[in-house]
Design an enzyme around this catalytic site. Sequence first.
Site, mmCIF file in Angstrom:
data_model
loop_
_atom_site.group_PDB
_atom_site.id
_atom_site.type_symbol
_atom_site.label_atom_id
_atom_site.label_comp_id
_atom_site.label_asym_id
_atom_site.label_seq_id
_atom_site.Cartn_x
_atom_site.Cartn_y
_atom_site.Cartn_z
ATOM 1 N N ARG A 139 -40.213 -26.673 54.265
ATOM 2 C CA ARG A 139 -40.363 -25.221 54.377
ATOM 3 C C ARG A 139 -41.819 -24.802 54.278
ATOM 4 O O ARG A 139 -42.139 -23.643 54.502
ATOM 5 C CB ARG A 139 -39.544 -24.527 53.293
ATOM 6 C CG ARG A 139 -38.054 -24.819 53.457
ATOM 7 C CD ARG A 139 -37.217 -23.756 52.850
ATOM 8 N NE ARG A 139 -37.699 -22.436 53.259
ATOM 9 C CZ ARG A 139 -36.928 -21.395 53.434
ATOM 10 N NH1 ARG A 139 -35.645 -21.497 53.249
ATOM 11 N NH2 ARG A 139 -37.426 -20.236 53.774
ATOM 12 N N ARG A 195 -44.054 -12.981 68.312
ATOM 13 C CA ARG A 195 -44.460 -14.313 67.847
ATOM 14 C C ARG A 195 -44.479 -15.223 69.057
ATOM 15 O O ARG A 195 -43.471 -15.369 69.750
ATOM 16 C CB ARG A 195 -43.507 -14.855 66.784
ATOM 17 C CG ARG A 195 -44.131 -16.014 65.989
ATOM 18 C CD ARG A 195 -43.182 -16.550 64.950
ATOM 19 N NE ARG A 195 -42.309 -17.548 65.538
ATOM 20 C CZ ARG A 195 -41.149 -17.939 65.029
ATOM 21 N NH1 ARG A 195 -40.705 -17.400 63.909
ATOM 22 N NH2 ARG A 195 -40.427 -18.842 65.632
ATOM 23 N N GLU A 202 -40.961 -15.033 70.941
ATOM 24 C CA GLU A 202 -40.011 -14.365 70.046
ATOM 25 C C GLU A 202 -40.344 -12.881 69.948
ATOM 26 O O GLU A 202 -41.264 -12.494 69.240
ATOM 27 C CB GLU A 202 -40.110 -14.991 68.650
ATOM 28 C CG GLU A 202 -39.609 -16.422 68.572
ATOM 29 C CD GLU A 202 -38.249 -16.483 67.896
ATOM 30 O OE1 GLU A 202 -37.565 -15.435 67.844
ATOM 31 O OE2 GLU A 202 -37.885 -17.557 67.427
HETATM 32 N N1 ADP Z 1 -38.907 -30.146 74.127
HETATM 33 C C1 ADP Z 1 -39.018 -30.209 72.797
HETATM 34 N N2 ADP Z 1 -39.763 -31.192 72.215
HETATM 35 C C2 ADP Z 1 -39.864 -31.284 70.863
HETATM 36 N N3 ADP Z 1 -39.250 -30.450 69.996
HETATM 37 C C3 ADP Z 1 -38.511 -29.459 70.526
HETATM 38 C C4 ADP Z 1 -38.353 -29.280 71.933
HETATM 39 N N4 ADP Z 1 -37.548 -28.207 72.130
HETATM 40 C C5 ADP Z 1 -37.228 -27.739 70.905
HETATM 41 N N5 ADP Z 1 -37.801 -28.486 69.933
HETATM 42 C C6 ADP Z 1 -37.684 -28.276 68.476
HETATM 43 O O1 ADP Z 1 -36.573 -27.450 68.233
HETATM 44 C C7 ADP Z 1 -37.008 -26.176 67.695
HETATM 45 C C8 ADP Z 1 -36.165 -25.047 68.276
HETATM 46 O O2 ADP Z 1 -36.333 -24.970 69.691
HETATM 47 P P1 ADP Z 1 -36.731 -23.630 70.429
HETATM 48 O O3 ADP Z 1 -36.890 -23.936 71.869
HETATM 49 O O4 ADP Z 1 -37.888 -22.990 69.729
HETATM 50 O O5 ADP Z 1 -35.429 -22.721 70.283
HETATM 51 P P2 ADP Z 1 -34.865 -21.815 69.091
HETATM 52 O O6 ADP Z 1 -35.978 -21.633 68.092
HETATM 53 O O7 ADP Z 1 -34.526 -20.537 69.765
HETATM 54 O O8 ADP Z 1 -33.683 -22.547 68.569
HETATM 55 C C9 ADP Z 1 -38.492 -26.094 68.029
HETATM 56 O O9 ADP Z 1 -39.152 -25.280 67.083
HETATM 57 C C10 ADP Z 1 -38.918 -27.551 67.952
HETATM 58 O O10 ADP Z 1 -39.128 -27.965 66.606
HETATM 59 MG MG MG Z 2 -38.057 -21.521 68.271
#
Ligand code: ADP
Ligand code: MG
Length: 270
Positions: A197, A227, A244
């Site tokens: 965290r 964000r 965001e």
């Molecule tokens: N292509 C990627 N490669 C590495 N980590 C990823 C990838 N896509 C998502 N993540 C991880 O998953 C988290 C959440 O994905 P995200 O696309 O931000 O969607 P959400 O936050 O809406 O669930 C990201 O903050 C990251 O830590």
């Molecule tokens: Mg995210």
Amino acid sequence: MRFAYVTYDGPDDDREVLLAAWRRAGAEGAAVRWDDPAADWDSFDAVVVRSPWDYILRRDQFVEWAHKVESGTRLFNPASVIERNTDKTYLRDLGVPTVPTHWIHPGEQVALPHQAEYVVKPAISAGARDTLRTADRATAEAHARDLVAAGRVAMVQPYLDMVETEGETSMIYIGGRFSHARRRNAMLADVVPADHRAVPARDPGPDQFALAEQVLAEVGEDLLYARVDLVRLPGGAPALIELELTEPYLFLSTTPGAADRLTTALLTRL
Ligand SMILES: Nc1ncnc2c1ncn2[C@@H]1O[C@H](COP(=O)(O)OP(=O)(O)O)[C@@H](O)[C@H]1O
Ligand SMILES: [Mg+2]
């Protein structure tokens, strides 16, 4: 002035911090669940969307809620922004560098190319909900099939391992001006750091500032809060992973002054 802090039934450590900043500014604040049937949204001078984190599987209802609230009072961010921003297909239309994504809509064939590692996620999500990381193509395809069978749009991306080294960078803008940035921890890492965290402050580089500002210029709306979540592609160039504008956690409780800046930005918009 009376402001609603739009939330859900669950933890959110920004909530009390922003409500306290509103009190300091002489405004009355109330935390209200977005789906509270008894809420009288018109009785507020402004309704500020902050942590309605349980809308993901009811996104259409949530967007409808936003438009309804906006027909009676000021909503931040605006309903049109929320409508566009709650479905990650906006990433295709922004015209800025993003993570290379293979999109699969309901009814389409699921056939993924061979690659080292896959991230498969729904276009409507938050907090990595229903998001899978795997090196196995069949497993990735099965998850994508499950998502489209449920009527959801699936996104398939390469796994960017820089999220475990440099980390994702979240840049927070308040009233259109840069406020603060954080290094976010990788959510799909094999090993979650003991202190997962902890999100240290970060000084974004000039290339990250340039991209964040390009993203906000593309949106072209007056935003109370934004964000911009950035990663780096294998060659090192920054790319937008998520924008965001709806319900970002803003790290207010650990950023001195940020809740007051948000309050000032809100008051100047009314
Ligand atoms: N292509 C990627 N490669 C590495 N980590 C990823 C990838 N896509 C998502 N993540 C991880 O998953 C988290 C959440 O994905 P995200 O696309 O931000 O969607 P959400 O936050 O809406 O669930 C990201 O903050 C990251 O830590
Ligand atoms: Mg995210």
